[in-house]
Scaffold this motif. Structure first.
Motif, PDB file in Angstrom:
ATOM      1  N   PRO A 164       0.794  -1.242   0.000  1.00  0.00           N
ATOM      2  CA  PRO A 164       0.000   0.000   0.000  1.00  0.00           C
ATOM      3  C   PRO A 164       0.818   1.280   0.000  1.00  0.00           C
ATOM      4  O   PRO A 164       0.432   2.261  -0.648  1.00  0.00           O
ATOM      5  N   ALA A 165       1.955   1.319   0.698  1.00  0.00           N
ATOM      6  CA  ALA A 165       2.736   2.552   0.778  1.00  0.00           C
ATOM      7  C   ALA A 165       3.246   2.998  -0.593  1.00  0.00           C
ATOM      8  O   ALA A 165       3.519   4.188  -0.794  1.00  0.00           O
ATOM      9  N   ARG A 166       3.382   2.059  -1.530  1.00  0.00           N
ATOM     10  CA  ARG A 166       3.896   2.404  -2.861  1.00  0.00           C
ATOM     11  C   ARG A 166       2.802   2.822  -3.831  1.00  0.00           C
ATOM     12  O   ARG A 166       3.094   3.379  -4.899  1.00  0.00           O
ATOM     13  N   LEU A 167       1.563   2.544  -3.502  1.00  0.00           N
ATOM     14  CA  LEU A 167       0.499   2.706  -4.490  1.00  0.00           C
ATOM     15  C   LEU A 167       0.185   4.153  -4.865  1.00  0.00           C
ATOM     16  O   LEU A 167      -0.142   4.416  -6.031  1.00  0.00           O
ATOM     17  N   PRO A 168       0.255   5.137  -3.949  1.00  0.00           N
ATOM     18  CA  PRO A 168      -0.004   6.508  -4.405  1.00  0.00           C
ATOM     19  C   PRO A 168       0.953   6.949  -5.514  1.00  0.00           C
ATOM     20  O   PRO A 168       0.530   7.597  -6.485  1.00  0.00           O
ATOM     21  N   GLU A 169       2.217   6.601  -5.393  1.00  0.00           N
ATOM     22  CA  GLU A 169       3.184   6.946  -6.451  1.00  0.00           C
ATOM     23  C   GLU A 169       2.825   6.241  -7.750  1.00  0.00           C
ATOM     24  O   GLU A 169       2.893   6.835  -8.836  1.00  0.00           O
ATOM     25  N   LEU A 170       2.426   4.973  -7.640  1.00  0.00           N
ATOM     26  CA  LEU A 170       2.046   4.231  -8.838  1.00  0.00           C
ATOM     27  C   LEU A 170       0.785   4.817  -9.462  1.00  0.00           C
ATOM     28  O   LEU A 170       0.684   4.912 -10.698  1.00  0.00           O
ATOM     29  N   LEU A 171      -0.152   5.243  -8.647  1.00  0.00           N
ATOM     30  CA  LEU A 171      -1.354   5.881  -9.189  1.00  0.00           C
ATOM     31  C   LEU A 171      -0.990   7.141  -9.953  1.00  0.00           C
ATOM     32  O   LEU A 171      -1.520   7.392 -11.046  1.00  0.00           O
ATOM     33  N   ASP A 172      -0.080   7.944  -9.425  1.00  0.00           N
ATOM     34  CA  ASP A 172       0.353   9.151 -10.131  1.00  0.00           C
ATOM     35  C   ASP A 172       0.916   8.802 -11.511  1.00  0.00           C
ATOM     36  O   ASP A 172       0.619   9.474 -12.511  1.00  0.00           O
ATOM     37  N   GLU A 173       1.722   7.756 -11.566  1.00  0.00           N
ATOM     38  CA  GLU A 173       2.313   7.349 -12.847  1.00  0.00           C
ATOM     39  C   GLU A 173       1.223   6.929 -13.838  1.00  0.00           C
ATOM     40  O   GLU A 173       1.269   7.299 -15.027  1.00  0.00           O
ATOM     41  N   LEU A 174       0.247   6.175 -13.357  1.00  0.00           N
ATOM     42  CA  LEU A 174      -0.827   5.717 -14.235  1.00  0.00           C
ATOM     43  C   LEU A 174      -1.696   6.875 -14.708  1.00  0.00           C
ATOM     44  O   LEU A 174      -2.134   6.913 -15.866  1.00  0.00           O
ATOM     45  N   ILE A 175      -1.951   7.827 -13.811  1.00  0.00           N
ATOM     46  CA  ILE A 175      -2.743   9.000 -14.195  1.00  0.00           C
ATOM     47  C   ILE A 175      -2.056   9.762 -15.319  1.00  0.00           C
ATOM     48  O   ILE A 175      -2.686  10.169 -16.305  1.00  0.00           O
ATOM     49  N   GLU A 176      -0.760   9.969 -15.186  1.00  0.00           N
ATOM     50  CA  GLU A 176      -0.038  10.719 -16.213  1.00  0.00           C
ATOM     51  C   GLU A 176       0.044   9.928 -17.522  1.00  0.00           C
ATOM     52  O   GLU A 176      -0.091  10.486 -18.608  1.00  0.00           O
ATOM     53  N   ARG A 177       0.243   8.618 -17.414  1.00  0.00           N
ATOM     54  CA  ARG A 177       0.377   7.804 -18.619  1.00  0.00           C
ATOM     55  C   ARG A 177      -0.915   7.757 -19.418  1.00  0.00           C
ATOM     56  O   ARG A 177      -0.914   7.719 -20.645  1.00  0.00           O
ATOM     57  N   THR A 178      -2.029   7.763 -18.716  1.00  0.00           N
ATOM     58  CA  THR A 178      -3.317   7.609 -19.393  1.00  0.00           C
ATOM     59  C   THR A 178      -4.046   8.918 -19.602  1.00  0.00           C
ATOM     60  O   THR A 178      -5.106   8.927 -20.232  1.00  0.00           O
ATOM     61  N   GLU A 201      -3.958   3.787   5.677  1.00  0.00           N
ATOM     62  CA  GLU A 201      -4.651   2.941   6.653  1.00  0.00           C
ATOM     63  C   GLU A 201      -4.283   1.476   6.454  1.00  0.00           C
ATOM     64  O   GLU A 201      -4.028   0.745   7.422  1.00  0.00           O
ATOM     65  N   LEU A 202      -4.227   1.036   5.209  1.00  0.00           N
ATOM     66  CA  LEU A 202      -3.889  -0.363   4.939  1.00  0.00           C
ATOM     67  C   LEU A 202      -2.429  -0.660   5.257  1.00  0.00           C
ATOM     68  O   LEU A 202      -2.082  -1.789   5.633  1.00  0.00           O
ATOM     69  N   ALA A 203      -1.567   0.329   5.117  1.00  0.00           N
ATOM     70  CA  ALA A 203      -0.138   0.112   5.324  1.00  0.00           C
ATOM     71  C   ALA A 203       0.197  -0.281   6.758  1.00  0.00           C
ATOM     72  O   ALA A 203       1.217  -0.922   7.006  1.00  0.00           O
ATOM     73  N   ALA A 259       1.590 -10.159  -7.093  1.00  0.00           N
ATOM     74  CA  ALA A 259       2.327  -9.038  -6.510  1.00  0.00           C
ATOM     75  C   ALA A 259       2.391  -9.223  -5.001  1.00  0.00           C
ATOM     76  O   ALA A 259       1.578  -9.945  -4.411  1.00  0.00           O
ATOM     77  N   VAL A 260       3.366  -8.577  -4.385  1.00  0.00           N
ATOM     78  CA  VAL A 260       3.386  -8.443  -2.933  1.00  0.00           C
ATOM     79  C   VAL A 260       2.495  -7.251  -2.607  1.00  0.00           C
ATOM     80  O   VAL A 260       2.752  -6.132  -3.067  1.00  0.00           O
ATOM     81  N   ALA A 261       1.448  -7.483  -1.840  1.00  0.00           N
ATOM     82  CA  ALA A 261       0.427  -6.451  -1.643  1.00  0.00           C
ATOM     83  C   ALA A 261      -0.310  -6.713  -0.339  1.00  0.00           C
ATOM     84  O   ALA A 261      -0.018  -7.677   0.373  1.00  0.00           O
ATOM     85  N   HIS A 262      -1.269  -5.851  -0.030  1.00  0.00           N
ATOM     86  CA  HIS A 262      -2.178  -6.187   1.058  1.00  0.00           C
ATOM     87  C   HIS A 262      -2.943  -7.431   0.605  1.00  0.00           C
ATOM     88  O   HIS A 262      -3.471  -7.477  -0.507  1.00  0.00           O
ATOM     89  N   PRO A 263      -3.012  -8.464   1.440  1.00  0.00           N
ATOM     90  CA  PRO A 263      -3.586  -9.732   0.966  1.00  0.00           C
ATOM     91  C   PRO A 263      -5.011  -9.630   0.471  1.00  0.00           C
ATOM     92  O   PRO A 263      -5.404 -10.343  -0.472  1.00  0.00           O
TER      93      PRO A 263
END
Length: 334
Positions: free
Chosen positions: A165-179, A198-200, A234-238
């Protein structure tokens, strides 16, 4: 080796290594040799069936004794799958399909036939009603996941993507810009960061997320449930694993889906309450949050496709990414 055979390319206009005759000859010779080393002779190549998709090449190989084995080639971004399957077999014996042979350098596997799929039981002449067909498999899957808690370092060392979860906001930013995502998706960014925060800090920790868990990814026979096809993992929140399961269940059950989904969610959570003193209401909230942020991990998996012949990364279709990002605007399925 002559590799002329039946081919199912689906509806996808994307590169796979099958287009390279040298690759086909080498891969099919490896598959034949691996099959012969472990059992009956394969039947003539004209009876084999190649299934070509942007994310894998799979070949069905019938054997002389009437049984079947399967060759699978993963693209570079999911080349971890053969090694991951071996690790899962060691950590949770009997819960994954174990390859007969692997070439980890080339991400090739030769797999046994796992028997009837859960999808066949559901869609067959007898059918299975309500949540009955998924409850036990979800308990078994949760037990497999719990065997991976605390192993994030080992999993990422195998090449499994780190989508905690801690990495997902950065990944969301990348996806927003890409799309160039719609403004509505951009507007949810701050709330998304709160969900991830909260999930982290969840007591459940990170675990392995299959990321495409549906009835076609589970073999079921004699009360056993065996999971396969880990290329999207992926390694993620289960609890993000329930996102795809919930979507498929909604389509299947229509107006009855809320009742069915509640049963499935709680069957899955039974395994996570044991020994932790966690109460179901708190875990149910985590399921809702995890399914919501799981839309981003699912979008990420669309990038794991074969590169073009020049070795360049092939971009995932924008419409698929936007569709998954749009899930952030909806109420979670669970």
């Amino acid at each position: 080796m002559d590799v002329e055979m039946r081919v199912d390319a689906g509806e996808y206009d994307a590169p796979t290594p099958w287009a390279d005759p040298a690759w086909r000859r080498e891969a099919m010779a490896w598959a034949r040799d691996a099959a012969v080393a472990r059992g009956p002779e394969p039947r003539p190549v004209r009876e084999w069936l190649a299934r070509l998709r942007p994310w894998s090449v799979v070949v069905r190989i019938p054997l002389a004794d009437g049984s079947t084995v399967w060759f699978k080639a993963n693209p570079p971004a999911s080349a971890f799958e053969p090694a991951l399957t071996g690790a899962l077999h060691a950590w949770a014996p009997g819960r994954v399909l174990v390859p007969l042979a692997v070439d980890t350098d080339r991400a090739w596997s030769l797999l046994p036939d796992g028997g009837p799929l859960l999808a066949e039981a559901v869609d067959g002449p007898r059918g299975l009603d309500g949540a009955d067909h998924w409850e036990d498999p979800l308990r078994s899957y949760a037990a497999l996941q719990r065997a991976t808690v605390g192993r994030a370092g080992e999993l990422t060392a195998l090449g499994v993507p780190d989508l905690r979860p801690a990495r997902l906001p950065e990944l969301l930013d990348e996806l927003i810009e890409r799309t160039d995502a719609p403004a509505e998706v951009r507007a949810v960014r701050s709330r998304f960061a709160d969900w991830c925060a909260e999930l982290a800090v969840s007591a459940n920790g990170a675990a392995l997320d299959h990321s495409d868990l549906h009835e076609g990814q589970v073999f079921t026979a004699g009360g056993r449930h065996v999971f396969f096809d880990w290329g999207d993992a992926a390694v993620a929140h289960p609890f993000t694993s329930l996102l795809v399961t919930a979507r498929v269940t909604r389509r299947r059950h229509g107006a009855d889906a809320p009742r069915v989904l509640a049963r499935l969610r709680d069957a899955y959570l039974e395994v996570w309450t044991g020994g932790q003193g966690r109460e179901l209401p708190a875990l149910r909230r985590e399921v809702s949050l995890a399914c919501r942020v799981g839309a981003v991990t699912r979008a990420h998996s669309w990038g794991r496709v074969f590169p073009d012949p020049a070795g360049r990364t092939v971009a995932a279709p924008r419409e698929h990414l936007v569709r998954w990002l749009a899930e952030l605007l909806n109420e979670p399925p669970l």
